[in-house]
Write an enzyme that holds these catalytic residues in place. Structure first.
Site, mmCIF file in Angstrom:
data_model
loop_
_atom_site.group_PDB
_atom_site.id
_atom_site.type_symbol
_atom_site.label_atom_id
_atom_site.label_comp_id
_atom_site.label_asym_id
_atom_site.label_seq_id
_atom_site.Cartn_x
_atom_site.Cartn_y
_atom_site.Cartn_z
ATOM 1 N N LYS A 78 -5.765 3.638 3.311
ATOM 2 C CA LYS A 78 -4.381 3.729 2.715
ATOM 3 C C LYS A 78 -3.940 2.190 2.461
ATOM 4 O O LYS A 78 -4.151 1.337 3.539
ATOM 5 C CB LYS A 78 -3.106 4.509 3.481
ATOM 6 C CG LYS A 78 -2.058 4.526 2.890
ATOM 7 C CD LYS A 78 -0.994 5.245 3.535
ATOM 8 C CE LYS A 78 0.303 5.456 2.960
ATOM 9 N NZ LYS A 78 1.294 6.502 3.898
ATOM 10 N N SER A 158 3.724 9.919 0.890
ATOM 11 C CA SER A 158 3.121 8.863 0.219
ATOM 12 C C SER A 158 1.761 8.713 0.130
ATOM 13 O O SER A 158 1.340 7.794 -0.414
ATOM 14 C CB SER A 158 3.946 7.657 0.913
ATOM 15 O OG SER A 158 3.331 7.574 2.262
ATOM 16 N N SER A 182 4.115 12.487 5.108
ATOM 17 C CA SER A 182 3.261 11.750 4.089
ATOM 18 C C SER A 182 1.771 11.844 4.440
ATOM 19 O O SER A 182 0.910 11.548 3.524
ATOM 20 C CB SER A 182 3.639 10.204 4.395
ATOM 21 O OG SER A 182 4.799 10.049 3.307
HETATM 22 N N1 GLN Z 1 8.656 11.672 1.802
HETATM 23 C C1 GLN Z 1 9.226 11.264 2.882
HETATM 24 C C2 GLN Z 1 9.852 9.758 2.595
HETATM 25 O O1 GLN Z 1 9.981 9.704 1.334
HETATM 26 C C3 GLN Z 1 8.182 10.848 4.080
HETATM 27 C C4 GLN Z 1 7.384 9.404 3.743
HETATM 28 C C5 GLN Z 1 6.581 9.269 4.840
HETATM 29 O O2 GLN Z 1 6.195 9.978 5.495
HETATM 30 N N2 GLN Z 1 6.023 8.209 4.876
HETATM 31 O O3 GLN Z 1 10.702 9.032 3.338
#
Ligand code: GLN
Length: 492
Positions: A78, A158, A182
């Protein structure tokens, strides 16, 4: 060599060790598949030479009998993990040209375990998002499509690039990070497995910060076993991260067992949320049956503060983000926008206006608002108190159960563009994932089956602190019983 890119990490490792194929053949197979995957936009930077270099070292290590746990395995990284000399953009224009002079602990651990790196994987900007549409490099397209439709779907976010890469066979495994779901939500959307370990298991050092009290790295791969293998290499105490846990790392792969006799599975009644499709409800019931079949005993539990988890998360995460992102000021590193005839403040403003995308700006504004003098107690302090109550809910629940089963997300993958205009609908995606994040607990998504449109759905397992083994074992029990999901045919 054909067929190699369909294999799991365990199959690649074992085939490489038994001499069925070489590490260089594996790396070349994946490098080729990666090179032919541009339509998915999963990789923001390809590093075929690094994958090959590690493969050559693995072949040499095999000859000299000096193998490491991940020798011969190339993985995707990532783009939130700092990788020495290799682009680390965090999905943001702000870091579009950032090549760190150092390596994050987790990526360094993987390297030290023998893994090669295929490239850096696309993601939502600074990991803020649930669909990969906030990325400065353009969104990832899921390899999955609804039956009879060519509409482009989100791989989730994400860690959407990581999820798409594993599902598309352009990485056998990938790193992800999970602040509020995410790893788990994109794993569910793409029919793969992903585990967020206990907060503190994986070092955060060298991971671009989003919300430091929540951020946690974890693996994403096709199978539960592969997750156990990767997590073993990623985790470990790191004195460079003050929240890193100083505890031995169990051999999770050796500990895998789908016999759940004596385990009690909690089903939280507050997770039966209005508006969740019947198919997801059905899958949840089915998941419970599978765990019962594996020997576990279902028990109803109560997590009374569940309904406050999402608003609590969307106060704490932006608050921490607004503080963490203050460092991008155009002075120290990253983008710098000078204004003709302007002073220091003009440079700050121009840099941040140009460098951050809309979602990141929204979070910074929410974050600075809830931390501002007049509203600090009403929002931030209150959210911290509710977070403690949510944690306490879990502690009490774990007096009567050993793990918890829920759906991973309230829907299957949605179409690109469908939710971008409605941030609240987007935030709702995290409704099942966020409570475990706030409590710092290990949690995993495993594929449970397909919905009526032929898209994957995930089941979500939450464990006690430090008890990744029970989570993995229950995941294995589901994996052994759930219908096998064939990954999508290549159309890209
Ligand atoms: N979708 C969540 C957010 O936008 C989680 C993001 C994440 O876990 N990095 O904060």
């Amino acid at each position: 060599m054909s067929g190699l890119t369909d294999k799991t990490i365990a199959e690649l490792r074992d085939g490489f060790r038994s001499g069925e194929f070489t590490a260089v053949e594996i790396a070349e197979g994946f490098n080729e598949a990666v090179a032919a995957s541009d339509r998915l936009n999963a990789y923001v930077e390809k590093t075929p030479e690094l994958a090959l270099e590690a493969a050559r070292a693995a072949d040499a290590a095999k000859a000299s009998g000096d193998l490491k746990p991940l020798s011969g395995i190339p993985i995707g990284m990532k783009d939130l993990f700092a990788t020495e000399g290799v682009l680390t953009s965090a999905g943001s224009k702000m870091l579009a040209n950032f090549k760190p002079p150092y390596e994050s602990t987790v990526s360094g651990n993987l390297k030290a375990a023998g893994a090669g790196m295929l490239g850096k994987l696309n993601m939502d900007e600074f990991a803020m998002g649930s669909s990969n549409e906030t990325c400065a490099h353009g969104n990832v397209i899921s390899p999955w499509r609804r039956e009879g439709s060519n509409a482009a779907l989100t791989p989730g976010g994400s860690s959407g690039g990581s999820a798409a890469a594993v599902a598309a066979g352009i990485a056998p495994g990938a790193t992800g990070t999970d602040t509020g779901g995410s790893i788990r939500q994109p794993a569910a959307f793409t029919g793969i497995c992903g585990i967020k370990p206990t907060y503190g298991r994986c070092s955060r050092w060298g991971i671009v910060s989003f919300a430091s009290s929540l951020d946690q790295a974890g693996p994403m791969a096709k199978t539960v076993r592969d997750c156990a293998i990767m997590l073993g290499a990623m985790a470990g105490f790191d004195p460079k991260d003050s929240t890193s846990i100083d505890a031995p790392i169990p051999d999770w792969e050796a500990g895998l067992s789908s016999d759940l006799k004596g385990k009690r599975v909690g089903v939280p009644k507050e997770y039966r949320i209005d508006g969740v499709p019947g198919e997801i409800q059905k899958l949840w019931d089915q998941g419970l049956e599978w765990l019962r079949d594996a020997g576990a005993e279902p028990v109803e539990i109560s997590l009374p503060h569940t309904k406050y988890a999402l608003p609590t998360y969307y106060i704490i995460a932006p608050a921490e983000a607004s503080s963490n992102l203050a460092r991008y000021d155009g002075v120290r590193y990253g983008l710098r926008e000078m204004v003709e005839g302007g002073g220091l403040h003009d440079m700050y403003k121009a840099t941040r206006a140009d460098g951050f995308g809309a979602e990141v700006k929204r979070r910074i504004m929410i974050g600075t608002y809830v931390l501002s003098a007049g509203f600090y107690d009403a929002y931030f302090t209150k959210a911290q108190k509710v977070r403690a109550l949510i944690k306490e809910d879990f502690r009490k629940a774990f007096e009567t159960c050993d793990l918890i089963l829920t759906p991973t997300a309230p829907s299957a993958a949605f179409g690109l563009g469908e939710k971008m205009s409605d941030p609240l609908a987007m935030y709702l995606n995290d409704v099942f994932a966020v409570p475990a994040s706030l409590a710092g607990l290990p949690a995993m998504s495993v594929p449970g089956g397909l919905d009526d449109a032929g898209l994957p759905l995930g089941l979500h397992l939450i464990g006690k602190e430090m008890d990744e083994q029970t989570v993995l074992n229950a995941g294995l029990a589901i994996e052994e019983r759930a219908p096998k999901i064939d990954m999508p045919e290549k159309w890209w």
